[in-house]
Design an enzyme around this catalytic site. Sequence first.
Site, short mmCIF file in Angstrom:
data_model
loop_
_atom_site.label_atom_id
_atom_site.label_comp_id
_atom_site.label_asym_id
_atom_site.label_seq_id
_atom_site.Cartn_x
_atom_site.Cartn_y
_atom_site.Cartn_z
N ASP A 225 31.06 -10.15 22.75
CA ASP A 225 30.18 -10.69 21.72
C ASP A 225 30.78 -12.00 21.20
OD1 ASP A 225 27.82 -9.62 19.71
OD2 ASP A 225 29.27 -10.89 18.68
N GLU A 268 23.87 -13.28 22.09
CA GLU A 268 25.26 -13.62 22.36
C GLU A 268 26.04 -12.45 22.94
OE1 GLU A 268 25.15 -12.34 17.96
OE2 GLU A 268 23.81 -13.11 19.51
#
Length: 365
Positions: A225, A268
Amino acid sequence: MAESETSKKDDPSRSVAASTVSELVSPDRAAQSRLLDSVAAFTHHRDIDALDHSLVITLAELSSAHSVALARRGDGPSGIVRCEPDGQGGYRLSAVEPDPADPLPGRLQRCMERAEVQMEMEDDLHRLLVPIQREGRPIAALQLECAMPPAASRPLAEGFARIYANYTALLHESERDKLTGLYNRRSLERQLQALLQQHEQALQQQPSRELPAHEQPQVWLAILDIDHFKRINDTYGHIYGDEVILLLAQQMRASFRRDDVLFRFGGEEFVVLFGALGEHSVQAALERFRQRVAGYGFPQVGRVTVSVGYARAGRYDYPERVLDRADKALYYVKQHGRDGVRGYENLRECGLLDEGVTAGSIDLF
């Protein structure tokens, strides 16, 4: 009203379709039915490996070839599969293992490089090599070896080569993220099960079953992430945000091995599937990647960091369960400063996880 000859010539899609039909369809109705059934079965597959297997078997059956081989393009011919008669009226499939003495990979590679059909004869066998191209680029090559001259087999092989190229383009589009070219979440379950099956087969073929569990090959799933990604978008705009995602995908390709499977899950969030002997190896590989990203200079944005959580995938695990465990480890990293790598199994052993808390970083649906 009948169409003019000019309109037929001006429609390239019509001419290609007509050419394919005229080359593939036999005047014999039984042969037509058999051919159409083969095409229907061939295009039923949603997995590229299964499609490869179906193609070589279909061509072997329709052409009565002595053998059919297919190689997909990699840095060299990769994923080579061969189909040969099994002596009982059927066919057997085999993967072509790397062997410097085997001329097959070299022939298929040259066929792709030359991008043209080649016909040869050796040891009373006629050999037909057909390149498979998509958008003008070679993506694979076929080899048919037949007892008879390949005049009848060539239209069949070239027709199926076009079908294969078009169909693999559709498969590629359906299972890839459009921005990065990495796999998307739709293909996770298939890729995870395939990797687990490969490792199970490797264990059955080797005496590693006698080794302690922590020394046996295992499958792992990691969630990556980008830290403070919303801040990047808000500060620099979505164009630079997309550039960060693209460059991160490039860093993933450069960091992980060819056999490791890389995904963009949206936004993301990224996922990596890979095999390793134990948690220590996994931690080291992911830590190297984290350091690589932290040391990379992203244009305009500067320094970007990632948080990583990972977990082991068991033979009978559902993808959602493995994702949930890795997500709990990722959540722990996010809650403890970000820019780190932690594993679910280690965190659980240390009593650092609250199993009642749902991390919720990954949207499974």
